[in-house]
Motif scaffolding. Sequence first.
Motif, PDB file in Angstrom:
ATOM      1  N   PRO A 109       0.547  -0.767   0.018  1.00  0.00           N
ATOM      2  CA  PRO A 109      -0.019   0.062   0.091  1.00  0.00           C
ATOM      3  C   PRO A 109       0.715   0.976  -0.217  1.00  0.00           C
ATOM      4  O   PRO A 109       0.824   2.357  -0.622  1.00  0.00           O
ATOM      5  N   TRP A 110       2.230   1.356   0.730  1.00  0.00           N
ATOM      6  CA  TRP A 110       2.921   2.284   0.680  1.00  0.00           C
ATOM      7  C   TRP A 110       3.521   2.387  -1.046  1.00  0.00           C
ATOM      8  O   TRP A 110       3.378   3.591  -1.208  1.00  0.00           O
ATOM      9  N   LEU A 111       3.969   1.572  -1.653  1.00  0.00           N
ATOM     10  CA  LEU A 111       4.431   1.868  -2.598  1.00  0.00           C
ATOM     11  C   LEU A 111       2.973   1.933  -3.758  1.00  0.00           C
ATOM     12  O   LEU A 111       3.913   2.678  -4.363  1.00  0.00           O
ATOM     13  N   CYS A 112       2.412   1.576  -3.696  1.00  0.00           N
ATOM     14  CA  CYS A 112       1.535   1.979  -4.181  1.00  0.00           C
ATOM     15  C   CYS A 112       0.907   4.006  -4.320  1.00  0.00           C
ATOM     16  O   CYS A 112       0.556   4.376  -5.081  1.00  0.00           O
ATOM     17  N   ALA A 113       0.559   3.679  -2.732  1.00  0.00           N
ATOM     18  CA  ALA A 113       0.126   5.625  -2.636  1.00  0.00           C
ATOM     19  C   ALA A 113       2.036   6.231  -3.509  1.00  0.00           C
ATOM     20  O   ALA A 113       1.953   7.450  -4.017  1.00  0.00           O
ATOM     21  N   LEU A 114       3.059   6.091  -3.361  1.00  0.00           N
ATOM     22  CA  LEU A 114       4.156   5.956  -3.454  1.00  0.00           C
ATOM     23  C   LEU A 114       4.436   6.911  -5.297  1.00  0.00           C
ATOM     24  O   LEU A 114       4.589   7.674  -5.584  1.00  0.00           O
ATOM     25  N   HIS A 115       3.206   5.528  -5.994  1.00  0.00           N
ATOM     26  CA  HIS A 115       3.465   5.628  -7.347  1.00  0.00           C
ATOM     27  C   HIS A 115       2.610   6.538  -7.820  1.00  0.00           C
ATOM     28  O   HIS A 115       1.999   7.115  -8.816  1.00  0.00           O
ATOM     29  N   ASP A 116       0.952   7.103  -6.526  1.00  0.00           N
ATOM     30  CA  ASP A 116       0.448   7.883  -7.073  1.00  0.00           C
ATOM     31  C   ASP A 116       1.055   9.485  -6.557  1.00  0.00           C
ATOM     32  O   ASP A 116       0.419  10.597  -7.833  1.00  0.00           O
ATOM     33  N   ILE A 117       1.615   9.465  -5.809  1.00  0.00           N
ATOM     34  CA  ILE A 117       2.552  10.355  -5.716  1.00  0.00           C
ATOM     35  C   ILE A 117       3.116  11.335  -7.645  1.00  0.00           C
ATOM     36  O   ILE A 117       2.631  12.137  -7.305  1.00  0.00           O
ATOM     37  N   LEU A 118       3.913  10.303  -7.288  1.00  0.00           N
ATOM     38  CA  LEU A 118       4.985  10.281  -9.233  1.00  0.00           C
ATOM     39  C   LEU A 118       3.983  10.124 -10.220  1.00  0.00           C
ATOM     40  O   LEU A 118       4.541  11.683 -11.030  1.00  0.00           O
ATOM     41  N   ARG A 119       2.869   9.442 -10.027  1.00  0.00           N
ATOM     42  CA  ARG A 119       1.901   9.830 -11.199  1.00  0.00           C
ATOM     43  C   ARG A 119       1.411  11.539 -11.144  1.00  0.00           C
ATOM     44  O   ARG A 119       1.474  11.853 -12.066  1.00  0.00           O
ATOM     45  N   ARG A 120       0.957  11.702  -9.770  1.00  0.00           N
ATOM     46  CA  ARG A 120       0.787  13.411  -9.965  1.00  0.00           C
ATOM     47  C   ARG A 120       1.323  14.462 -10.545  1.00  0.00           C
ATOM     48  O   ARG A 120       1.196  14.998 -10.937  1.00  0.00           O
ATOM     49  N   GLU A 121       3.114  13.886 -10.488  1.00  0.00           N
ATOM     50  CA  GLU A 121       3.885  14.894 -10.326  1.00  0.00           C
ATOM     51  C   GLU A 121       3.910  14.714 -12.482  1.00  0.00           C
ATOM     52  O   GLU A 121       4.219  15.642 -12.963  1.00  0.00           O
ATOM     53  N   GLU A 122       3.958  13.131 -12.479  1.00  0.00           N
ATOM     54  CA  GLU A 122       4.325  13.679 -14.131  1.00  0.00           C
ATOM     55  C   GLU A 122       3.029  14.398 -14.970  1.00  0.00           C
ATOM     56  O   GLU A 122       3.023  14.943 -15.833  1.00  0.00           O
ATOM     57  N   ALA A 123       1.921  13.916 -14.426  1.00  0.00           N
ATOM     58  CA  ALA A 123       0.570  14.899 -14.842  1.00  0.00           C
ATOM     59  C   ALA A 123       0.631  16.577 -15.114  1.00  0.00           C
ATOM     60  O   ALA A 123       0.345  16.935 -15.828  1.00  0.00           O
ATOM     61  N   VAL A 130       6.947   2.089 -10.902  1.00  0.00           N
ATOM     62  CA  VAL A 130       6.845   2.852 -12.419  1.00  0.00           C
ATOM     63  C   VAL A 130       4.686   2.407 -13.019  1.00  0.00           C
ATOM     64  O   VAL A 130       4.092   2.948 -13.550  1.00  0.00           O
ATOM     65  N   SER A 131       4.428   1.202 -12.368  1.00  0.00           N
ATOM     66  CA  SER A 131       3.307   0.974 -13.160  1.00  0.00           C
ATOM     67  C   SER A 131       1.919   0.809 -11.829  1.00  0.00           C
ATOM     68  O   SER A 131       1.172   0.479 -12.854  1.00  0.00           O
ATOM     69  N   GLY A 132       1.776   0.782 -10.797  1.00  0.00           N
ATOM     70  CA  GLY A 132       0.837   1.335 -10.095  1.00  0.00           C
ATOM     71  C   GLY A 132       0.675  -1.007  -9.519  1.00  0.00           C
ATOM     72  O   GLY A 132       1.386  -1.387  -9.497  1.00  0.00           O
ATOM     73  N   SER A 135      -1.517  -2.240 -11.100  1.00  0.00           N
ATOM     74  CA  SER A 135      -1.541  -3.203 -12.292  1.00  0.00           C
ATOM     75  C   SER A 135       0.477  -4.365 -12.322  1.00  0.00           C
ATOM     76  O   SER A 135      -0.022  -5.123 -12.575  1.00  0.00           O
ATOM     77  N   ALA A 136       1.371  -3.488 -11.496  1.00  0.00           N
ATOM     78  CA  ALA A 136       2.315  -4.285 -11.464  1.00  0.00           C
ATOM     79  C   ALA A 136       1.777  -5.816 -10.747  1.00  0.00           C
ATOM     80  O   ALA A 136       3.315  -6.520 -10.990  1.00  0.00           O
ATOM     81  N   LEU A 137       1.170  -5.792 -10.001  1.00  0.00           N
ATOM     82  CA  LEU A 137       1.177  -7.130  -8.831  1.00  0.00           C
ATOM     83  C   LEU A 137       1.031  -7.870  -9.623  1.00  0.00           C
ATOM     84  O   LEU A 137       0.986  -9.301  -9.627  1.00  0.00           O
ATOM     85  N   GLU A 138       0.008  -7.935 -10.635  1.00  0.00           N
ATOM     86  CA  GLU A 138      -0.261  -8.602 -11.554  1.00  0.00           C
ATOM     87  C   GLU A 138       0.430 -10.339 -13.388  1.00  0.00           C
ATOM     88  O   GLU A 138       0.477 -11.267 -13.004  1.00  0.00           O
ATOM     89  N   ARG A 139       2.032  -8.831 -12.819  1.00  0.00           N
ATOM     90  CA  ARG A 139       3.045  -9.261 -13.652  1.00  0.00           C
ATOM     91  C   ARG A 139       3.776  -9.311 -13.471  1.00  0.00           C
ATOM     92  O   ARG A 139       4.420 -10.124 -13.612  1.00  0.00           O
ATOM     93  N   ASN A 140       4.737  -8.402 -12.238  1.00  0.00           N
ATOM     94  CA  ASN A 140       5.920  -8.297 -11.704  1.00  0.00           C
ATOM     95  C   ASN A 140       6.743  -7.845 -12.720  1.00  0.00           C
ATOM     96  O   ASN A 140       8.087  -8.519 -12.596  1.00  0.00           O
ATOM     97  N   GLU A 141       6.197  -7.369 -13.491  1.00  0.00           N
ATOM     98  CA  GLU A 141       6.963  -6.383 -14.746  1.00  0.00           C
ATOM     99  C   GLU A 141       6.334  -5.273 -14.890  1.00  0.00           C
ATOM    100  O   GLU A 141       5.467  -4.708 -14.531  1.00  0.00           O
ATOM    101  N   PRO A 142       7.069  -3.915 -15.045  1.00  0.00           N
ATOM    102  CA  PRO A 142       6.462  -2.696 -15.598  1.00  0.00           C
ATOM    103  C   PRO A 142       5.715  -3.268 -16.619  1.00  0.00           C
ATOM    104  O   PRO A 142       6.593  -3.425 -17.642  1.00  0.00           O
ATOM    105  N   GLU A 143       4.660  -1.811 -17.087  1.00  0.00           N
ATOM    106  CA  GLU A 143       4.359  -1.891 -18.491  1.00  0.00           C
ATOM    107  C   GLU A 143       5.198  -1.609 -19.420  1.00  0.00           C
ATOM    108  O   GLU A 143       6.060  -0.728 -18.925  1.00  0.00           O
ATOM    109  N   GLU A 144       4.590  -2.100 -20.961  1.00  0.00           N
ATOM    110  CA  GLU A 144       6.041  -1.373 -21.713  1.00  0.00           C
ATOM    111  C   GLU A 144       5.583   0.274 -21.663  1.00  0.00           C
ATOM    112  O   GLU A 144       5.102   1.069 -21.322  1.00  0.00           O
TER     113      GLU A 144
END
Length: 157
Positions: free
Chosen positions: A33-47, A68-70, A72-81
Motif C-alpha cells: 500500500p505504501w508503494l502504491c501511494a508513492l506511485h500515485d504521488i509520482l503519477r501526480r507529478e508527471e501529470a 513504475v506501474s502502480g 497493476s504490476a502485482l499481476e505481472r511482476n513486470e513494469p508495463e512497456e
Amino acid sequence: LGWKFYDADDYHSPENKKKMAEGIPLNDEDRIPWLCALHDILRREEASAQDAVLACSALKKIYRCILVSGASALERNEPEEPRENTALKILFVHLDGPVDVIARRLEKRRGHFMPPELLKSQFDTLEPPRAPENFITVSIEKSLPDIVLEIERAIFS
C-alpha cells in the motif's frame, strides 16, 4: 536540479512506523500500500509535468515495478512497456555499499523510526536492480559531490 523531493519514509503508515520502531521488519503486505501511494504521488507529478526525486528503499524488483506501474504490476511482476500511458519513466539509483559503512551511517542517524538493527533484514530482502530495469548503481563510498555528479550525468545523458 530544482525538482520536488519526496522522502518515502514520510509516507509510511503509523502502523509501519510502529512496527519498524519495535525492530520488526516490514513484509510485502506492509509495503505494497505504501508503494502504491508513492506511485500515485509520482503519477501526480508527471501529470503536472513536474520532475521529482523520491528517496525510497525499493528493495525488490516487484517494489520497483509498483513504483513504475502502480498496483497493476502485482499481476505481472513486470513494469508495463514504456509506450503504455500508465507506466512512469523512472531512473532508479541503486546506492550500493558495504554493510559496515551503511551501519556506521545508521548509527549516527537520530530521531528516525527504523533502528539500525533492521539493516540486516533490508540486505536479506534486497534484490539489486538488473537489466532490463532502468537503473544505475552508484557506490556510496564515493564523495557526495561525485555521487551527485554521477546521478546528474545519468539523468541528462
